[in-house]
Write an enzyme that holds these catalytic residues in place. Structure first.
Site, PDB file in Angstrom:
ATOM      1  N   ARG A  35       0.848  -1.210   0.148  1.00  0.00           N
ATOM      2  CA  ARG A  35      -0.045   0.082   0.001  1.00  0.00           C
ATOM      3  C   ARG A  35       0.709   1.149  -0.082  1.00  0.00           C
ATOM      4  O   ARG A  35       0.434   2.160   0.621  1.00  0.00           O
ATOM      5  CB  ARG A  35      -1.093  -0.028   1.173  1.00  0.00           C
ATOM      6  CG  ARG A  35      -1.907  -1.476   1.296  1.00  0.00           C
ATOM      7  CD  ARG A  35      -2.420  -1.908   0.159  1.00  0.00           C
ATOM      8  NE  ARG A  35      -3.325  -2.774   0.418  1.00  0.00           N
ATOM      9  CZ  ARG A  35      -3.117  -4.032  -0.234  1.00  0.00           C
ATOM     10  NH1 ARG A  35      -2.238  -4.429  -1.075  1.00  0.00           N
ATOM     11  NH2 ARG A  35      -3.877  -4.975  -0.177  1.00  0.00           N
ATOM     12  N   LEU A  75       5.500   0.267   8.625  1.00  0.00           N
ATOM     13  CA  LEU A  75       5.409  -0.055  10.122  1.00  0.00           C
ATOM     14  C   LEU A  75       5.997  -1.358  10.472  1.00  0.00           C
ATOM     15  O   LEU A  75       6.753  -1.301  11.452  1.00  0.00           O
ATOM     16  CB  LEU A  75       3.975  -0.123  10.433  1.00  0.00           C
ATOM     17  CG  LEU A  75       3.093   1.247  10.572  1.00  0.00           C
ATOM     18  CD1 LEU A  75       1.568   0.650  10.752  1.00  0.00           C
ATOM     19  CD2 LEU A  75       3.636   1.997  11.678  1.00  0.00           C
ATOM     20  N   GLY A 120       1.827   9.089   7.388  1.00  0.00           N
ATOM     21  CA  GLY A 120       2.773   9.812   6.539  1.00  0.00           C
ATOM     22  C   GLY A 120       2.414   9.859   4.974  1.00  0.00           C
ATOM     23  O   GLY A 120       3.090  10.623   4.362  1.00  0.00           O
ATOM     24  N   GLU A 123       1.091  13.214   5.190  1.00  0.00           N
ATOM     25  CA  GLU A 123       1.870  14.108   5.292  1.00  0.00           C
ATOM     26  C   GLU A 123       2.588  14.379   3.828  1.00  0.00           C
ATOM     27  O   GLU A 123       2.954  15.401   3.614  1.00  0.00           O
ATOM     28  CB  GLU A 123       3.104  13.680   6.348  1.00  0.00           C
ATOM     29  CG  GLU A 123       2.503  13.605   7.362  1.00  0.00           C
ATOM     30  CD  GLU A 123       3.459  12.917   8.499  1.00  0.00           C
ATOM     31  OE1 GLU A 123       4.127  11.950   8.506  1.00  0.00           O
ATOM     32  OE2 GLU A 123       3.725  13.609   9.657  1.00  0.00           O
ATOM     33  N   GLU A 143      -1.783   7.553  13.720  1.00  0.00           N
ATOM     34  CA  GLU A 143      -0.562   7.582  14.724  1.00  0.00           C
ATOM     35  C   GLU A 143      -0.763   7.593  16.191  1.00  0.00           C
ATOM     36  O   GLU A 143      -0.424   6.599  16.736  1.00  0.00           O
ATOM     37  CB  GLU A 143       0.613   8.738  14.348  1.00  0.00           C
ATOM     38  CG  GLU A 143       1.268   8.309  13.188  1.00  0.00           C
ATOM     39  CD  GLU A 143       0.456   9.174  12.075  1.00  0.00           C
ATOM     40  OE1 GLU A 143      -0.842   9.390  12.137  1.00  0.00           O
ATOM     41  OE2 GLU A 143       0.934   9.721  11.057  1.00  0.00           O
ATOM     42  N   ARG A 146      -1.644   4.040  17.078  1.00  0.00           N
ATOM     43  CA  ARG A 146      -0.576   3.123  16.999  1.00  0.00           C
ATOM     44  C   ARG A 146       0.420   3.242  17.855  1.00  0.00           C
ATOM     45  O   ARG A 146       1.650   2.722  18.122  1.00  0.00           O
ATOM     46  CB  ARG A 146       0.031   3.308  15.786  1.00  0.00           C
ATOM     47  CG  ARG A 146      -0.947   3.118  14.374  1.00  0.00           C
ATOM     48  CD  ARG A 146      -0.528   1.701  13.730  1.00  0.00           C
ATOM     49  NE  ARG A 146      -1.504   1.713  12.431  1.00  0.00           N
ATOM     50  CZ  ARG A 146      -2.607   0.808  12.464  1.00  0.00           C
ATOM     51  NH1 ARG A 146      -2.873   0.030  13.327  1.00  0.00           N
ATOM     52  NH2 ARG A 146      -3.179   0.926  11.419  1.00  0.00           N
TER      53      ARG A 146
HETATM   54  C1  1HE Z   1       1.835  -2.041   5.409  1.00  0.00           C
HETATM   55  C2  1HE Z   1       1.564  -1.041   5.893  1.00  0.00           C
HETATM   56  C3  1HE Z   1       2.243   0.030   6.455  1.00  0.00           C
HETATM   57  C4  1HE Z   1      -0.017  -1.881   4.633  1.00  0.00           C
HETATM   58  N1  1HE Z   1       3.477  -0.474   6.758  1.00  0.00           N
HETATM   59  N2  1HE Z   1       3.104  -2.599   5.548  1.00  0.00           N
HETATM   60  N3  1HE Z   1      -0.541   4.058   8.735  1.00  0.00           N
HETATM   61  C5  1HE Z   1      -1.340   3.141   9.110  1.00  0.00           C
HETATM   62  O1  1HE Z   1      -1.586   3.006  10.253  1.00  0.00           O
HETATM   63  C6  1HE Z   1      -1.982   2.416   7.887  1.00  0.00           C
HETATM   64  C7  1HE Z   1      -1.705   0.770   8.136  1.00  0.00           C
HETATM   65  N4  1HE Z   1      -2.390   0.398   6.813  1.00  0.00           N
HETATM   66  C8  1HE Z   1      -3.770  -0.012   6.908  1.00  0.00           C
HETATM   67  O2  1HE Z   1      -4.528   0.527   7.640  1.00  0.00           O
HETATM   68  C9  1HE Z   1      -4.273  -0.868   5.771  1.00  0.00           C
HETATM   69  O3  1HE Z   1      -3.300  -1.652   5.140  1.00  0.00           O
HETATM   70  C10 1HE Z   1      -4.712  -0.007   4.491  1.00  0.00           C
HETATM   71  C11 1HE Z   1      -6.100   0.673   5.144  1.00  0.00           C
HETATM   72  C12 1HE Z   1      -3.966   1.205   4.173  1.00  0.00           C
HETATM   73  C13 1HE Z   1      -5.029  -1.051   3.177  1.00  0.00           C
HETATM   74  O4  1HE Z   1      -5.757  -1.996   3.751  1.00  0.00           O
HETATM   75  P1  1HE Z   1      -5.954  -3.228   2.709  1.00  0.00           P
HETATM   76  O5  1HE Z   1      -6.922  -4.070   3.323  1.00  0.00           O
HETATM   77  O6  1HE Z   1      -6.115  -2.645   1.212  1.00  0.00           O
HETATM   78  O7  1HE Z   1      -4.223  -4.018   2.682  1.00  0.00           O
HETATM   79  P2  1HE Z   1      -3.795  -4.830   4.038  1.00  0.00           P
HETATM   80  O8  1HE Z   1      -4.096  -6.090   3.854  1.00  0.00           O
HETATM   81  O9  1HE Z   1      -4.073  -4.209   5.469  1.00  0.00           O
HETATM   82  O10 1HE Z   1      -2.273  -4.476   3.628  1.00  0.00           O
HETATM   83  C14 1HE Z   1      -1.706  -5.227   2.588  1.00  0.00           C
HETATM   84  C15 1HE Z   1      -0.381  -5.363   2.817  1.00  0.00           C
HETATM   85  O11 1HE Z   1       0.432  -4.067   2.882  1.00  0.00           O
HETATM   86  C16 1HE Z   1       0.073  -6.241   4.160  1.00  0.00           C
HETATM   87  O12 1HE Z   1       1.362  -6.821   4.195  1.00  0.00           O
HETATM   88  P3  1HE Z   1       1.359  -8.587   3.858  1.00  0.00           P
HETATM   89  O13 1HE Z   1       2.684  -8.867   3.899  1.00  0.00           O
HETATM   90  O14 1HE Z   1       0.240  -9.057   4.800  1.00  0.00           O
HETATM   91  O15 1HE Z   1       0.483  -8.521   2.418  1.00  0.00           O
HETATM   92  C17 1HE Z   1       0.358  -4.951   5.047  1.00  0.00           C
HETATM   93  O16 1HE Z   1       0.869  -5.428   6.228  1.00  0.00           O
HETATM   94  C18 1HE Z   1       0.886  -3.959   4.175  1.00  0.00           C
HETATM   95  N5  1HE Z   1       0.851  -2.650   4.802  1.00  0.00           N
HETATM   96  N6  1HE Z   1       0.129  -0.804   5.376  1.00  0.00           N
HETATM   97  C19 1HE Z   1       3.956  -1.673   6.557  1.00  0.00           C
HETATM   98  N7  1HE Z   1       1.856   1.371   7.108  1.00  0.00           N
HETATM   99  C20 1HE Z   1       7.372   9.762   9.778  1.00  0.00           C
HETATM  100  S1  1HE Z   1       6.234   9.448  10.881  1.00  0.00           S
HETATM  101  C21 1HE Z   1       4.640   8.805   9.807  1.00  0.00           C
HETATM  102  C22 1HE Z   1       3.916   7.953  10.791  1.00  0.00           C
HETATM  103  C23 1HE Z   1       3.021   7.032   9.953  1.00  0.00           C
HETATM  104  O17 1HE Z   1       2.935   7.154   8.909  1.00  0.00           O
HETATM  105  S2  1HE Z   1       2.283   5.981  10.979  1.00  0.00           S
HETATM  106  C24 1HE Z   1       1.565   4.630   9.897  1.00  0.00           C
HETATM  107  C25 1HE Z   1       0.103   4.924   9.790  1.00  0.00           C
END
Ligand code: 1HE
Length: 274
Positions: A35, A75, A120, A123, A143, A146
């Site tokens: 994603r 993450l 992010g 951002e 955030e 989390r």
């Molecule tokens: C990820 C990430 C990620 C997905 N880091 N791997 N951001 C968040 O808290 C958002 C976290 N993500 C989600 O809530 C959902 O993934 C989504 C709404 C974006 C998409 O949902 P979906 O159902 O289409 O996908 P999924 O099944 O959740 O994820 C597919 C894969 O992407 C899965 O990996 P896989 O190995 O199981 O296939 C997920 O783990 C991976 N994935 N999002 C790593 N964020 C400088 S500071 C900034 C602070 C922040 O940004 S905090 C992060 C906030």
């Protein structure tokens, strides 16, 4: 079409695709399998592109592969590296540097958004100057839920778009805004609903990029460089700086010609729905 590939990704795919359409640069996040979550290499690739934009590029389109624009910080990388406070401070400063090159690089950046624009990812989108969203786009700052905080510039860029109190509420509650709610707060400037006959977001974003590329480069430079900086100044300093910027810009090579076109009734008029 010119095409380069920045750094290596999952299964040897490039993290960032970069191409050109005439004088439009197109930068595409290419990590749909996660994603478009941003790890250190992705930030480095974004920084590298915006540090050395070819001189003929007039506007940049920022897009992403897959159903989601960007899920924010990687993450998994963050969890696996178990960074110390100092290490993560440096990572955050890297994000700040890269995104500042987007916002203050002097070239208008049009972001085309779809799906998740979260953490992010928001951002990153907040550093762009024009945001065009598909109607299924959603915005959040998860955030707080989390156990972390924003580190890619949201407290400065996103808070200035939606206001600090709104950002506090979004972060405390983990609230998810839909595309229309996001537009009402300025997170999107355009929302495209193809079911209602709207132009698809990527098409509109490209049209706007081409239109903006037709402005005087110096005007564009001033618009994207000066306004946000003047907003940080006192009123007195801001008005003085505005005058200086105007004085410099109006000496551009083609300005007299453009003004003459209006005086000679050859230029477009300002009209609603033109
Ligand atoms: C990820 C990430 C990620 C997905 N880091 N791997 N951001 C968040 O808290 C958002 C976290 N993500 C989600 O809530 C959902 O993934 C989504 C709404 C974006 C998409 O949902 P979906 O159902 O289409 O996908 P999924 O099944 O959740 O994820 C597919 C894969 O992407 C899965 O990996 P896989 O190995 O199981 O296939 C997920 O783990 C991976 N994935 N999002 C790593 N964020 C400088 S500071 C900034 C602070 C922040 O940004 S905090 C992060 C906030």
């Amino acid at each position: 079409m010119f095409m380069t590939q920045c750094q290596e990704n999952f299964m040897s795919d490039p993290i960032l695709l970069t191409s050109e359409q005439g004088n439009i640069g197109i930068v595409t996040l290419n990590m749909a399998h996660k994603r478009n979550a941003l790890n250190e290499d992705a930030i480095a690739a974004i920084d590298a592109y915006f540090s050395a934009v070819p001189s003929h590029i007039r506007t940049i389109l920022l897009t992403a592969k897959g159903d989601h624009f960007c899920a924010g910080l990687d993450l998994k990388e963050h969890h696996d590296k178990a960074r110390s406070g100092v290490e993560f401070m440096r990572v955050c400063q890297g994000w700040h540097r890269a995104f500042d090159k987007i916002q203050h690089g002097g070239i208008p950046v049009i972001a085309c958004l779809q799906g998740a624009v979260v953490g992010g990812g928001l951002e990153l989108a907040s550093a762009a100057h024009v945001r065009v969203a598909d109607s299924r786009t959603f915005f959040a700052l998860p955030e707080g839920t989390r156990g972390i905080f924003t580190g890619g510039g949201a407290t400065v860029r996103t808070a200035r778009i939606i206001s600090a109190p709104r950002m506090v509420e979004m972060m405390l509650t983990g609230r998810v805004l839909d595309a229309q709610e996001g537009r009402e707060l300025g997170l999107a400037h355009y929302v495209c609903d193809t079911a209602k006959g709207d132009t698809p977001a990527p098409e509109l974003a490209l049209t706007l990029a081409k239109k903006i590329a037709g402005n005087e480069p110096l005007s564009n430079y001033a618009i994207v460089s000066a306004i946000s900086r003047i907003a940080d100044m006192s009123a007195t300093d801001g008005l003085f700086t505005e005058g200086l910027v105007m004085a410099m810009i109006q000496q551009g090579d083609d300005v007299q010609e453009r003004l003459g076109e209006f005086v000679n009734k050859k230029a477009h008029k300002v009209q609603l729905n033109a």
